[in-house]
Scaffold this motif. Structure first.
Motif, PDB file in Angstrom:
ATOM      1  N   GLY A 379       0.802  -1.223   0.000  1.00 40.41           N
ATOM      2  CA  GLY A 379       0.000   0.000   0.000  1.00 40.41           C
ATOM      3  C   GLY A 379       0.832   1.270   0.000  1.00 40.41           C
ATOM      4  N   ASN A 380       2.123   1.154   0.320  1.00 40.06           N
ATOM      5  CA  ASN A 380       2.997   2.338   0.389  1.00 40.06           C
ATOM      6  C   ASN A 380       3.986   2.409  -0.771  1.00 40.06           C
ATOM      7  OD1 ASN A 380       1.866   3.243   2.804  1.00 40.06           O
ATOM      8  ND2 ASN A 380       3.255   1.997   4.044  1.00 40.06           N
ATOM      9  N   HIS A 381       3.686   1.715  -1.866  1.00 43.95           N
ATOM     10  CA  HIS A 381       4.612   1.708  -3.002  1.00 43.95           C
ATOM     11  C   HIS A 381       4.870   3.118  -3.533  1.00 43.95           C
ATOM     12  CE1 HIS A 381       4.801  -2.739  -4.496  1.00 43.95           C
ATOM     13  NE2 HIS A 381       5.262  -2.578  -3.261  1.00 43.95           N
ATOM     14  N   ASP A 382       3.834   3.931  -3.588  1.00 42.06           N
ATOM     15  CA  ASP A 382       4.005   5.285  -4.134  1.00 42.06           C
ATOM     16  C   ASP A 382       4.979   6.093  -3.281  1.00 42.06           C
ATOM     17  OD1 ASP A 382       2.269   4.683  -6.152  1.00 42.06           O
ATOM     18  OD2 ASP A 382       0.517   5.596  -5.178  1.00 42.06           O
ATOM     19  N   SER A 383       4.806   6.075  -1.956  1.00 38.73           N
ATOM     20  CA  SER A 383       5.713   6.833  -1.083  1.00 38.73           C
ATOM     21  C   SER A 383       7.134   6.276  -1.132  1.00 38.73           C
ATOM     22  CB  SER A 383       5.188   6.821   0.362  1.00 38.73           C
ATOM     23  OG  SER A 383       5.119   5.496   0.863  1.00 38.73           O
ATOM     24  N   LEU A 384       7.252   4.963  -1.293  1.00 39.07           N
ATOM     25  CA  LEU A 384       8.580   4.365  -1.402  1.00 39.07           C
ATOM     26  C   LEU A 384       9.282   4.813  -2.679  1.00 39.07           C
ATOM     27  CD1 LEU A 384       7.877   0.709  -0.146  1.00 39.07           C
ATOM     28  CD2 LEU A 384       9.179   2.477   1.045  1.00 39.07           C
ATOM     29  N   ARG A 385       8.517   4.928  -3.778  1.00 40.91           N
ATOM     30  CA  ARG A 385       9.110   5.388  -5.044  1.00 40.91           C
ATOM     31  C   ARG A 385       9.584   6.838  -4.915  1.00 40.91           C
ATOM     32  NH1 ARG A 385       4.427   2.684  -7.158  1.00 40.91           N
ATOM     33  NH2 ARG A 385       4.987   0.684  -8.121  1.00 40.91           N
ATOM     34  N   LYS A 386       8.791   7.672  -4.233  1.00 37.47           N
ATOM     35  CA  LYS A 386       9.208   9.063  -4.032  1.00 37.47           C
ATOM     36  C   LYS A 386      10.472   9.130  -3.177  1.00 37.47           C
ATOM     37  CE  LYS A 386       4.520  10.988  -4.357  1.00 37.47           C
ATOM     38  NZ  LYS A 386       3.441  11.703  -3.607  1.00 37.47           N
ATOM     39  N   GLU A 387      10.518   8.320  -2.125  1.00 37.98           N
ATOM     40  CA  GLU A 387      11.715   8.310  -1.283  1.00 37.98           C
ATOM     41  C   GLU A 387      12.936   7.851  -2.065  1.00 37.98           C
ATOM     42  OE1 GLU A 387      13.399   6.267   2.864  1.00 37.98           O
ATOM     43  OE2 GLU A 387      11.348   5.845   2.163  1.00 37.98           O
ATOM     44  N   SER A 388      12.729   6.852  -2.933  1.00 38.88           N
ATOM     45  CA  SER A 388      13.843   6.352  -3.738  1.00 38.88           C
ATOM     46  C   SER A 388      14.368   7.434  -4.680  1.00 38.88           C
ATOM     47  CB  SER A 388      13.400   5.117  -4.520  1.00 38.88           C
ATOM     48  OG  SER A 388      14.445   4.604  -5.304  1.00 38.88           O
ATOM     49  N   ALA A 389      13.439   8.208  -5.282  1.00 40.28           N
ATOM     50  CA  ALA A 389      13.860   9.283  -6.180  1.00 40.28           C
ATOM     51  C   ALA A 389      14.651  10.351  -5.428  1.00 40.28           C
ATOM     52  CB  ALA A 389      12.629   9.901  -6.844  1.00 40.28           C
TER      53      ALA A 389
END
Length: 465
Positions: A379-389
């Motif tokens: 459910g937190n894939h979007d926030s994880l992608r932002k953190e990765s960027a």
């Protein structure tokens, strides 16, 4: 509020008590919802421990209330205020310790006794009639030691017997057989009696020749285990006083004991350097320190021989001669019988059923927690992608800074942390499927536990270390 007589005062201020409180807080459901104490010092006087406990209680949904100040962990400023108060408590403890030690040092320099008992002497109170305590009684000026004639005679006897060639054990057995009362009762049960280690300490005590040393050791608290340790201080920090009125042993007898001690050490002492001789042997015995004599209640230890041909026997019979239990048993025989009984008890139907049910409950709970954590990650894939960027940008800037200004410890450490976090996020993003509820078979878990119990016996019969 969970009320427990153990959760108060001394219980809260020692490490086992804190660990018990934390363990209880982690139970589901927790047996209490609030920890209500008088002041922050009741939690402890060690800043890291106090803050860690507060964080654990907060994580478990339990709030903390300080009665004397009205401070409550539900207050947004709680952590900041608690940090300052816990720091003040720690400083207060350090200052108080220094003042007490300084006061004791002053008493020794004035010829008084700083505290405690010593066999062969009596403590006599000396009053200060110019000052009064609450209630009108004269204030305490100090405590002086005076020789106790009866105990002093025993001290002389011990020194003379040792010079004549008697061992610590033989002296202890003689005193016990003669009915001489030992300095103090045992701390953990058993018969009050003389022991070889007490004889040894008395033969090394400078006080018996009129020399009083103070400040020879300092008490420290291990930062990880919380255990109390004693370390020897440099001799330059000692306070040494000579009091001829306290002498029980003559200089000639004292030197004769030192000579006999050296002879015994050369003949029977360890033939190699280091202090691990006794420790290494004790590591070979699985039940060392766990057995009790059925007659006197004292410890059952290795009484003779070495592994694997050592014999267990009653310590109070072997070392002190105050127990009638002469029975001994070979180490392999005792350990085989006890281990077989332990594993057989775990396999008994009534106990194995409880064992199996609790294991299944914990297994199901662990699987559910893992599934819930996986669902949260998905459910937190979007926030994880932002953190990765964001991390990729940081890594690029750090790399450019290193290329321009050269490598530094701070930049290198920051770069390493960001790269590790990026790799962690990459693995989390690889999780695509929502986990299905695991199917746990009762027969499968029962077979698993029985196999593990068979392996437990094999494990405990192997190398004790």
């Amino acid at each position: 509020v969970f009320r427990d007589d153990a959760i108060s005062g001394k219980f809260m201020r020692n490490r086992p008590g804190l660990q018990r409180l934390i363990s209880m807080a982690k139970l589901k459901p927790a047996p209490f919802i609030v920890v209500y104490i008088d002041s922050t010092s009741r939690l402890g006087r060690n800043l890291p421990e106090v803050m860690q406990l507060a964080k654990v209680l907060k994580y478990c949904g339990i709030f903390l209330h300080i009665a004397s100040t009205g401070l409550d962990s539900r207050n947004p400023a709680f952590e900041m205020v608690l940090t300052m108060m816990a720091m003040m408590d720690e400083v207060y403890l350090t200052e108080m310790s220094a003042k007490i030690k300084g006061g004791m040092r002053g008493q020794v320099m004035r010829g008084y006794h700083p505290g405690g008992k010593c066999y062969g002497y009596r403590n006599v109170r000396e009053d200060d009639y110019e000052r009064r305590e609450v209630g009108g009684h004269p204030a305490l000026k100090g405590v002086r030691q005076v020789i106790d004639p009866e105990e002093a005679a025993i001290v002389l006897l011990i020194f003379k017997m040792y010079v004549e060639g008697n061992s610590y054990e033989r002296i202890a057995k003689f005193l016990n057989g003669a009915g001489v009362l030992s300095p103090q009762p045992p701390r953990k049960g058993g018969i009050r009696s003389w022991c070889p280690s007490a004889i040894r300490e008395m033969l090394l005590n400078d006080r018996y020749r009129g020399t009083v040393n103070f400040g020879m050791t300092e008490k420290l608290k291990h930062p990880e285990t919380g255990a109390t340790e004693y370390r020897t201080c440099p001799s330059s920090e000692w306070v040494t006083q000579y009091h001829e009125e306290l002498r029980i042993v003559s200089d000639e007898l004292w030197e004769a004991v030192r000579l006999q001690n050296n002879l015994v050490r050369e003949k029977h002492g360890p033939k190699k350097l280091g202090g691990m001789n006794r420790t290494e042997n004790s590591r070979k015995y699985l039940f060392s320190g766990l057995l009790r004599c059925g007659v006197c209640g004292g410890n059952v230890t290795i009484s003779s021989g070495k592994a694997p041909n050592a014999y267990y026997g009653c310590l109070y019979h072997r070392k002190r001669g105050v127990c009638e239990n002469k029975l001994v048993i070979r180490q392999p025989s005792l350990e085989e019988q006890l281990l077989d009984k332990i594993v057989a008890s775990l396999k008994a139907p009534e106990l194995f059923t409880q064992f199996h049910e609790e294991f299944t409950r914990q297994l199901t709970e662990a699987a559910a927690n893992e599934a819930a954590a996986t669902r949260d990650i998905i459910g937190n894939h979007d926030s994880l992608r932002k953190e990765s960027a964001t991390l990729r940008g940081n890594v690029e800037r750090l790399t450019n800074a290193i290329a321009e200004h050269g490598l530094s410890h701070a930049l290198s450490a920051k770069l390493r942390r960001d790269e590790l976090r990026m790799e962690e996020i990459k693995q989390l993003l690889a999780i695509k499927d929502r986990p299905a509820a695991p199917s746990i078979s009762a027969k499968e878990t029962a077979k698993f536990l029985k196999d593990k119990l068979d392996y437990l016996l094999q494990l405990l019969q192997g190398d004790p270390i």
